[in-house]
Design a protein around this motif. Structure first.
Motif, PDB file in Angstrom:
ATOM      1  N   ASP A 112      93.391  55.469  91.592  1.00 52.64           N
ATOM      2  CA  ASP A 112      94.497  55.339  92.545  1.00 52.64           C
ATOM      3  C   ASP A 112      95.466  56.521  92.479  1.00 52.64           C
ATOM      4  OD1 ASP A 112      93.498  52.992  93.501  1.00 52.64           O
ATOM      5  OD2 ASP A 112      94.829  51.694  92.352  1.00 52.64           O
ATOM      6  N   LYS A 113      95.056  57.553  91.728  1.00 54.47           N
ATOM      7  CA  LYS A 113      95.813  58.806  91.651  1.00 54.47           C
ATOM      8  C   LYS A 113      97.242  58.613  91.144  1.00 54.47           C
ATOM      9  CE  LYS A 113      93.031  60.876  95.339  1.00 54.47           C
ATOM     10  NZ  LYS A 113      92.074  61.414  94.362  1.00 54.47           N
ATOM     11  N   TYR A 114      97.379  57.864  90.060  1.00 53.44           N
ATOM     12  CA  TYR A 114      98.694  57.702  89.419  1.00 53.44           C
ATOM     13  C   TYR A 114      99.046  58.975  88.659  1.00 53.44           C
ATOM     14  CZ  TYR A 114      99.806  52.876  90.514  1.00 53.44           C
ATOM     15  OH  TYR A 114     100.173  51.726  91.180  1.00 53.44           O
ATOM     16  N   ASP A 115     100.337  59.262  88.579  1.00 53.37           N
ATOM     17  CA  ASP A 115     100.806  60.479  87.913  1.00 53.37           C
ATOM     18  C   ASP A 115     100.886  60.303  86.395  1.00 53.37           C
ATOM     19  OD1 ASP A 115     101.573  62.029  90.409  1.00 53.37           O
ATOM     20  OD2 ASP A 115     102.791  60.224  90.647  1.00 53.37           O
ATOM     21  N   VAL A 116     101.232  59.098  85.959  1.00 53.96           N
ATOM     22  CA  VAL A 116     101.392  58.807  84.531  1.00 53.96           C
ATOM     23  C   VAL A 116     100.739  57.467  84.226  1.00 53.96           C
ATOM     24  CG1 VAL A 116     103.012  58.681  82.600  1.00 53.96           C
ATOM     25  CG2 VAL A 116     103.682  59.895  84.687  1.00 53.96           C
ATOM     26  N   ILE A 117     100.014  57.410  83.105  1.00 52.23           N
ATOM     27  CA  ILE A 117      99.396  56.163  82.671  1.00 52.23           C
ATOM     28  C   ILE A 117      99.842  55.879  81.240  1.00 52.23           C
ATOM     29  CG2 ILE A 117      97.239  54.926  82.221  1.00 52.23           C
ATOM     30  CD1 ILE A 117      95.915  56.694  84.348  1.00 52.23           C
ATOM     31  N   VAL A 118     100.449  54.716  81.043  1.00 50.30           N
ATOM     32  CA  VAL A 118     100.909  54.276  79.726  1.00 50.30           C
ATOM     33  C   VAL A 118      99.925  53.233  79.210  1.00 50.30           C
ATOM     34  CG1 VAL A 118     102.798  53.231  78.404  1.00 50.30           C
ATOM     35  CG2 VAL A 118     103.302  54.632  80.427  1.00 50.30           C
ATOM     36  N   THR A 119      99.398  53.433  78.014  1.00 49.00           N
ATOM     37  CA  THR A 119      98.499  52.445  77.421  1.00 49.00           C
ATOM     38  C   THR A 119      99.121  51.938  76.128  1.00 49.00           C
ATOM     39  OG1 THR A 119      97.217  54.085  76.160  1.00 49.00           O
ATOM     40  CG2 THR A 119      96.486  53.596  78.405  1.00 49.00           C
ATOM     41  N   VAL A 120      98.934  50.645  75.857  1.00 51.86           N
ATOM     42  CA  VAL A 120      99.650  50.001  74.757  1.00 51.86           C
ATOM     43  C   VAL A 120      98.693  49.528  73.670  1.00 51.86           C
ATOM     44  CG1 VAL A 120     101.338  48.226  74.153  1.00 51.86           C
ATOM     45  CG2 VAL A 120     101.361  49.219  76.441  1.00 51.86           C
ATOM     46  N   GLY A 121      98.939  49.970  72.454  1.00 51.63           N
ATOM     47  CA  GLY A 121      98.201  49.457  71.306  1.00 51.63           C
ATOM     48  C   GLY A 121      97.206  50.435  70.702  1.00 51.63           C
ATOM     49  N   PHE A 122      97.000  50.299  69.413  1.00 54.12           N
ATOM     50  CA  PHE A 122      96.091  51.176  68.673  1.00 54.12           C
ATOM     51  C   PHE A 122      94.656  51.073  69.180  1.00 54.12           C
ATOM     52  CE2 PHE A 122      93.002  51.498  65.188  1.00 54.12           C
ATOM     53  CZ  PHE A 122      93.224  52.799  64.763  1.00 54.12           C
ATOM     54  N   LEU A 123      94.231  49.856  69.524  1.00 55.85           N
ATOM     55  CA  LEU A 123      92.826  49.631  69.866  1.00 55.85           C
ATOM     56  C   LEU A 123      92.403  50.313  71.167  1.00 55.85           C
ATOM     57  CD1 LEU A 123      92.487  45.849  68.896  1.00 55.85           C
ATOM     58  CD2 LEU A 123      91.700  47.848  67.606  1.00 55.85           C
ATOM     59  N   ILE A 124      93.354  50.602  72.037  1.00 60.85           N
ATOM     60  CA  ILE A 124      93.023  51.261  73.305  1.00 60.85           C
ATOM     61  C   ILE A 124      93.073  52.784  73.167  1.00 60.85           C
ATOM     62  CG2 ILE A 124      95.378  51.377  74.249  1.00 60.85           C
ATOM     63  CD1 ILE A 124      94.277  50.492  76.939  1.00 60.85           C
ATOM     64  N   ALA A 185     103.650  35.988  55.343  1.00 59.92           N
ATOM     65  CA  ALA A 185     103.543  36.770  56.568  1.00 59.92           C
ATOM     66  C   ALA A 185     102.276  36.377  57.310  1.00 59.92           C
ATOM     67  CB  ALA A 185     103.519  38.263  56.262  1.00 59.92           C
ATOM     68  N   VAL A 186     102.392  36.208  58.604  1.00 62.61           N
ATOM     69  CA  VAL A 186     101.245  35.934  59.469  1.00 62.61           C
ATOM     70  C   VAL A 186     101.147  37.110  60.431  1.00 62.61           C
ATOM     71  CG1 VAL A 186     100.234  34.402  61.186  1.00 62.61           C
ATOM     72  CG2 VAL A 186     101.535  33.444  59.270  1.00 62.61           C
ATOM     73  N   LEU A 187     100.016  37.821  60.361  1.00 67.62           N
ATOM     74  CA  LEU A 187      99.902  39.110  61.030  1.00 67.62           C
ATOM     75  C   LEU A 187      98.654  39.200  61.903  1.00 67.62           C
ATOM     76  CD1 LEU A 187     100.684  41.001  57.733  1.00 67.62           C
ATOM     77  CD2 LEU A 187     102.291  40.738  59.613  1.00 67.62           C
ATOM     78  N   GLY A 188      98.653  40.193  62.783  1.00 68.50           N
ATOM     79  CA  GLY A 188      97.461  40.473  63.574  1.00 68.50           C
ATOM     80  C   GLY A 188      96.370  41.030  62.674  1.00 68.50           C
ATOM     81  N   THR A 189      95.335  41.591  63.260  1.00 71.60           N
ATOM     82  CA  THR A 189      94.198  42.048  62.474  1.00 71.60           C
ATOM     83  C   THR A 189      94.554  43.204  61.536  1.00 71.60           C
ATOM     84  OG1 THR A 189      92.009  43.084  62.605  1.00 71.60           O
ATOM     85  CG2 THR A 189      93.482  43.461  64.448  1.00 71.60           C
ATOM     86  N   LYS A 190      94.019  43.143  60.350  1.00 71.18           N
ATOM     87  CA  LYS A 190      94.286  44.149  59.315  1.00 71.18           C
ATOM     88  C   LYS A 190      93.691  45.504  59.664  1.00 71.18           C
ATOM     89  CE  LYS A 190      93.926  44.502  54.249  1.00 71.18           C
ATOM     90  NZ  LYS A 190      93.388  43.825  53.040  1.00 71.18           N
ATOM     91  N   SER A 191      92.716  45.528  60.540  1.00 70.39           N
ATOM     92  CA  SER A 191      92.047  46.781  60.887  1.00 70.39           C
ATOM     93  C   SER A 191      92.891  47.666  61.799  1.00 70.39           C
ATOM     94  CB  SER A 191      90.697  46.492  61.557  1.00 70.39           C
ATOM     95  OG  SER A 191      90.878  45.779  62.767  1.00 70.39           O
ATOM     96  N   VAL A 192      94.004  47.161  62.287  1.00 68.17           N
ATOM     97  CA  VAL A 192      94.930  47.953  63.095  1.00 68.17           C
ATOM     98  C   VAL A 192      95.990  48.543  62.165  1.00 68.17           C
ATOM     99  CG1 VAL A 192      96.693  47.862  64.897  1.00 68.17           C
ATOM    100  CG2 VAL A 192      94.542  46.613  65.192  1.00 68.17           C
ATOM    101  N   PRO A 193      96.014  49.862  61.984  1.00 66.21           N
ATOM    102  CA  PRO A 193      96.918  50.480  61.010  1.00 66.21           C
ATOM    103  C   PRO A 193      98.383  50.062  61.117  1.00 66.21           C
ATOM    104  CG  PRO A 193      95.309  52.082  61.730  1.00 66.21           C
ATOM    105  CD  PRO A 193      95.100  50.866  62.581  1.00 66.21           C
ATOM    106  N   PRO A 194      98.992  50.003  62.313  1.00 67.84           N
ATOM    107  CA  PRO A 194     100.396  49.586  62.359  1.00 67.84           C
ATOM    108  C   PRO A 194     100.632  48.198  61.766  1.00 67.84           C
ATOM    109  CG  PRO A 194      99.798  50.631  64.424  1.00 67.84           C
ATOM    110  CD  PRO A 194      98.524  50.449  63.647  1.00 67.84           C
ATOM    111  N   VAL A 195      99.698  47.281  61.975  1.00 69.67           N
ATOM    112  CA  VAL A 195      99.830  45.930  61.426  1.00 69.67           C
ATOM    113  C   VAL A 195      99.704  45.975  59.910  1.00 69.67           C
ATOM    114  CG1 VAL A 195      98.832  43.620  61.380  1.00 69.67           C
ATOM    115  CG2 VAL A 195      98.949  44.878  63.537  1.00 69.67           C
ATOM    116  N   PHE A 196      98.718  46.711  59.421  1.00 67.79           N
ATOM    117  CA  PHE A 196      98.531  46.872  57.982  1.00 67.79           C
ATOM    118  C   PHE A 196      99.782  47.476  57.343  1.00 67.79           C
ATOM    119  CE2 PHE A 196      97.276  49.601  54.405  1.00 67.79           C
ATOM    120  CZ  PHE A 196      96.650  48.676  53.578  1.00 67.79           C
TER     121      PHE A 196
END
Length: 370
Positions: A112-124, A185-196
């Motif tokens: 769609d020819k966007y000028d800027v694309i923001v993606t969220v999260g380590f996994l992406i 602590a209850v956390l997201g997946t350990k394989s994601v560095p920011p969560v670790f």
């Protein structure tokens, strides 16, 4: 008189024709280097439009979960909305429900020819890097996505944070207010560095307070810290039921402070902790404002200033100062709000000193990401 008028019209027509012929005589554009700040400034304006008057189009692709997750997806989207309001950008988002759709969702905005694309999260991150390399004329912003500092991608700015430092601070806080000395602590997946980094920082911060200011540890003994990570999977950050169940188990085991870190999964734990009347600690944003059910028992949140970080990078696109590479955003503790009186002044002073030491490097979190 009529003849003079006809003559005047004829002269005007010939003059206009000659101007048009000169203008059309050479339609070859002079190439402008796209890598210079001056070129970018010429192409865009602070008001959020291109030189041709078209609004800058910004698309956001969430990590797995909803855009209104009261955590990192929402914090990033709020930065985009701020750019819409203050800079006039044209904005839109796509929610990711399956990790296999990362590349497809990014391509939606590319097509769609966007000028800027923001993606969220380590996994992406991998999908973002691939798209940025394939589309050098589009600016990309990757939240929680670092890249090789020696070989930065010119059109990709990674917004990263020292989550271990924020975790360290809340660990020290938790050790100072816990009566039982048991911190969960209850956390997201350990394989994601920011969560670790959040989790390990939490554990090490509690140990630091005991080692350096034992009189401030309310339980009078070395803190016991239990970190519970969600199994890998598409629902690692969107599983509030699991988060609530793990929180209940930790509370039954005697934990009286609970940190929830991992999107809606962590939110489920935080709300469960608050419902049981123990201290809860939020993540990413000041969740006192985003989790009203838990507000009365939220003693603080481990914050990453995602919203202003995203907005700042979007503004940089408009004013021509955008640069690829890693951009480190600030972290810290959210206010104590309703529980201000539960935090002794001596502990507040210690937390201020720890924060200063983390910033100047005199205090290390000793968190190593493999």
């Amino acid at each position: 008189m009529r003849n003079f008028r006809k003559l005047g019209l004829l002269v005007a027509f010939i003059t206009l024709l000659s101007v048009l012929l000169v203008a059309c005589g050479d339609n070859t554009a002079t190439p402008v280097p796209a890598t210079t700040a001056a070129a970018t400034k010429a192409a865009t304006t602070v008001a959020g439009t291109t030189a041709a008057g078209k609004k800058l189009k910004v698309g956001l692709v969430t990590d797995v979960g909803r855009v209104n997750d009261k955590s990192f997806n929402e914090s990033a989207w709020n930065g985009v909305l701020q750019a819409q309001k203050e800079l006039g950008y044209d904005v839109k988002y796509v929610e990711t429900t399956d990790t296999k759709d990362y590349a497809k969702n990014i391509k939606t905005f590319v097509d769609d020819k966007y000028d800027v694309i923001v993606t969220v999260g380590f996994l992406i991150g991998d999908a973002t890097i691939e798209a940025a390399k394939a589309n050098p004329t589009i600016k990309f912003i990757g939240v929680d996505q670092g890249q090789d500092a020696k070989n930065p991608i010119a059109n990709l700015a990674g917004l990263i944070f020292d989550e271990d430092k924020a975790g360290f601070l809340i660990g020290a806080l938790a050790a100072g207010v816990s009566k039982s000395g048991k911190l969960g602590a209850v956390l997201g997946t350990k394989s994601v560095p920011p969560v670790f980094k959040f989790g390990e920082g939490y554990k090490n911060g509690a140990a630091y307070l005991w080692a350096n200011n034992p009189k401030l540890v309310k339980a009078g003994k070395a803190p016991e810290v239990t970190l519970t990570y969600h199994p890998d999977g598409d629902n690692a950050f969107s599983d509030p039921v699991w988060g609530s169940q793990q929180a209940a188990a930790l509370i039954s085991a005697g934990n009286d402070v609970l940190f929830g870190g991992g999107g809606n999964t962590g939110n489920g734990a935080v709300e469960s902790a608050a419902d049981k009347g123990i201290y809860a600690i939020g993540v990413d944003t000041d969740q006192y404002y985003t989790l009203p059910k838990a507000a009365s028992r939220l003693i603080s949140s481990a914050t990453k200033l995602i919203t202003p970080g995203v907005f700042g990078l979007l503004k940089a696109v408009g004013d021509g100062s955008f640069k690829g590479g890693n951009n480190v955003g600030p972290v810290g503790l959210a206010p104590f709000h309703d529980l201000e009186k539960d935090v002794p002044q001596e502990l507040k002073d210690a937390l201020t000193a720890i924060d200063k030491g983390l910033k100047d490097g005199s205090i290390k979190t000793n968190v190593v990401v493999s």
